[in-house]
Structure formats: structure tokens, C-alpha cells
Design a protein around this motif. Sequence first.
Motif, mmCIF file in Angstrom:
data_model
loop_
_atom_site.group_PDB
_atom_site.id
_atom_site.type_symbol
_atom_site.label_atom_id
_atom_site.label_comp_id
_atom_site.label_asym_id
_atom_site.label_seq_id
_atom_site.Cartn_x
_atom_site.Cartn_y
_atom_site.Cartn_z
ATOM 1 N N GLY A 139 0.784 -1.231 0.000
ATOM 2 C CA GLY A 139 0.000 0.000 0.000
ATOM 3 C C GLY A 139 0.817 1.282 0.000
ATOM 4 N N ALA A 140 2.125 1.176 -0.109
ATOM 5 C CA ALA A 140 2.985 2.366 -0.096
ATOM 6 C C ALA A 140 2.977 3.041 -1.464
ATOM 7 C CB ALA A 140 4.411 1.979 0.271
ATOM 8 N N GLU A 141 2.972 4.368 -1.455
ATOM 9 C CA GLU A 141 3.078 5.114 -2.709
ATOM 10 C C GLU A 141 4.519 5.100 -3.189
ATOM 11 O OE1 GLU A 141 1.685 9.147 -2.836
ATOM 12 O OE2 GLU A 141 -0.379 8.494 -3.081
ATOM 13 N N LYS A 142 4.673 4.938 -4.488
ATOM 14 C CA LYS A 142 5.989 4.947 -5.135
ATOM 15 C C LYS A 142 5.933 5.906 -6.307
ATOM 16 C CE LYS A 142 7.798 1.294 -2.935
ATOM 17 N NZ LYS A 142 9.086 1.231 -2.305
ATOM 18 N N VAL A 143 7.078 6.435 -6.686
ATOM 19 C CA VAL A 143 7.190 7.260 -7.890
ATOM 20 C C VAL A 143 8.073 6.496 -8.866
ATOM 21 C CG1 VAL A 143 7.921 9.472 -8.858
ATOM 22 C CG2 VAL A 143 6.928 9.394 -6.553
ATOM 23 N N PHE A 144 7.471 6.057 -9.963
ATOM 24 C CA PHE A 144 8.176 5.294 -10.984
ATOM 25 C C PHE A 144 8.322 6.136 -12.240
ATOM 26 C CE2 PHE A 144 6.825 0.700 -9.616
ATOM 27 C CZ PHE A 144 7.630 0.805 -8.492
ATOM 28 N N HIS A 145 9.362 5.856 -13.011
ATOM 29 C CA HIS A 145 9.544 6.514 -14.299
ATOM 30 C C HIS A 145 8.595 5.911 -15.323
ATOM 31 C CE1 HIS A 145 13.206 9.007 -13.733
ATOM 32 N NE2 HIS A 145 13.294 8.228 -12.659
ATOM 33 N N VAL A 146 8.232 6.719 -16.311
ATOM 34 C CA VAL A 146 7.389 6.264 -17.421
ATOM 35 C C VAL A 146 8.303 6.013 -18.617
ATOM 36 C CG1 VAL A 146 5.498 6.858 -18.987
ATOM 37 C CG2 VAL A 146 5.404 7.548 -16.558
ATOM 38 N N TYR A 147 8.073 4.888 -19.274
ATOM 39 C CA TYR A 147 8.902 4.471 -20.404
ATOM 40 C C TYR A 147 8.034 4.121 -21.601
ATOM 41 C CZ TYR A 147 12.322 3.713 -16.677
ATOM 42 O OH TYR A 147 13.149 3.866 -15.596
ATOM 43 N N GLU A 148 8.639 4.181 -22.776
ATOM 44 C CA GLU A 148 8.035 3.631 -23.981
ATOM 45 C C GLU A 148 8.848 2.420 -24.383
ATOM 46 O OE1 GLU A 148 7.881 6.757 -26.905
ATOM 47 O OE2 GLU A 148 5.966 7.475 -26.120
ATOM 48 N N VAL A 149 8.132 1.341 -24.716
ATOM 49 C CA VAL A 149 8.758 0.092 -25.133
ATOM 50 C C VAL A 149 8.101 -0.307 -26.452
ATOM 51 C CG1 VAL A 149 9.239 -2.295 -24.509
ATOM 52 C CG2 VAL A 149 9.000 -0.584 -22.707
ATOM 53 N N GLU A 150 8.905 -0.512 -27.496
ATOM 54 C CA GLU A 150 8.348 -0.943 -28.778
ATOM 55 C C GLU A 150 8.358 -2.466 -28.837
ATOM 56 O OE1 GLU A 150 9.012 -0.548 -33.573
ATOM 57 O OE2 GLU A 150 9.895 0.976 -32.272
ATOM 58 N N ILE A 151 7.152 -3.026 -29.008
ATOM 59 C CA ILE A 151 6.981 -4.475 -29.059
ATOM 60 C C ILE A 151 6.272 -4.815 -30.366
ATOM 61 C CG2 ILE A 151 5.937 -6.485 -27.944
ATOM 62 C CD1 ILE A 151 6.013 -4.769 -25.312
ATOM 63 N N ASP A 152 6.954 -5.530 -31.232
ATOM 64 C CA ASP A 152 6.382 -5.924 -32.525
ATOM 65 C C ASP A 152 5.823 -4.735 -33.297
ATOM 66 O OD1 ASP A 152 7.051 -8.612 -32.024
ATOM 67 O OD2 ASP A 152 5.154 -8.947 -30.981
ATOM 68 N N GLY A 153 6.555 -3.629 -33.284
ATOM 69 C CA GLY A 153 6.173 -2.445 -34.042
ATOM 70 C C GLY A 153 5.158 -1.542 -33.366
ATOM 71 N N VAL A 154 4.694 -1.911 -32.175
ATOM 72 C CA VAL A 154 3.723 -1.104 -31.436
ATOM 73 C C VAL A 154 4.410 -0.493 -30.220
ATOM 74 C CG1 VAL A 154 1.537 -1.126 -30.172
ATOM 75 C CG2 VAL A 154 1.835 -2.610 -32.165
ATOM 76 N N VAL A 155 4.307 0.828 -30.074
ATOM 77 C CA VAL A 155 4.914 1.516 -28.938
ATOM 78 C C VAL A 155 3.941 1.454 -27.765
ATOM 79 C CG1 VAL A 155 5.811 3.698 -28.063
ATOM 80 C CG2 VAL A 155 6.267 3.009 -30.429
ATOM 81 N N ARG A 156 4.404 0.922 -26.663
ATOM 82 C CA ARG A 156 3.599 0.782 -25.434
ATOM 83 C C ARG A 156 4.214 1.642 -24.337
ATOM 84 N NH1 ARG A 156 -0.685 -2.937 -26.493
ATOM 85 N NH2 ARG A 156 0.098 -4.486 -27.936
ATOM 86 N N ARG A 157 3.354 2.238 -23.514
ATOM 87 C CA ARG A 157 3.830 3.013 -22.363
ATOM 88 C C ARG A 157 3.667 2.175 -21.103
ATOM 89 N NH1 ARG A 157 4.428 8.581 -22.953
ATOM 90 N NH2 ARG A 157 3.590 9.059 -20.911
ATOM 91 N N VAL A 158 4.691 2.203 -20.275
ATOM 92 C CA VAL A 158 4.663 1.511 -18.994
ATOM 93 C C VAL A 158 5.308 2.405 -17.947
ATOM 94 C CG1 VAL A 158 4.796 -0.770 -20.071
ATOM 95 C CG2 VAL A 158 6.879 0.309 -19.285
ATOM 96 N N ALA A 159 4.911 2.216 -16.711
ATOM 97 C CA ALA A 159 5.614 2.832 -15.586
ATOM 98 C C ALA A 159 6.277 1.684 -14.850
ATOM 99 C CB ALA A 159 4.634 3.573 -14.683
ATOM 100 N N GLY A 160 7.536 1.853 -14.521
ATOM 101 C CA GLY A 160 8.237 0.765 -13.868
ATOM 102 C C GLY A 160 9.286 1.237 -12.893
#
Length: 77
Positions: free
Chosen positions: A41-62
Motif C-alpha cells: 500500500g505504499a506510494e511509489k514514484v516510478f519513471h514512465v517508459y516507452e517500449v516498442e513491441i512488434d512495431g507497437v509503442v507501449r507506455r509503462v511505468a516501472g
Amino acid sequence: MDWKFETAGPTGECKAFGVNLFKYSWRDCGETAIVTDPRHGAEKVFHVYEVEIDGVVRRVAGGEFSNSVFGVYLPAD
């Protein structure tokens, strides 16, 4: 932007979109996401990234929940 928890696991072994994300290049978007650790339940601050998978750009926070435990979040919308 709201984020929903997708997965957590050992750094280098997290899967989303049916693939191991660590097998792809990540581009830091220069943004951050405030997320909640689903286990503690703790709040975290993660970076946002773009990952290209099979020609599709996906956004993730990790980022790390703890030593060698990585969490991945996807956009909620």
C-alpha cells in the motif's frame, strides 16, 4: 494519468503484453507516475517508459519495489 498494476517479479523477468519486457529497449519519457504498491500500500514514484513491441509503442511505468523486485504498471485508460 492513472496507472493500474500489471505485474511484479525479479528484475529482468517481468512480463506484460505477452512478452518479457526486459528483452526490449526502454526509452525514458522524462515523466513520472505515482503508483501504489499492491502488496504494502505504499506510494511509489516510478519513471514512465516507452517500449516498442512488434512495431507497437507501449507506455509503462516501472521501478523497484525493493531490492531486485521490479513492478510494472500500465495506463488505466
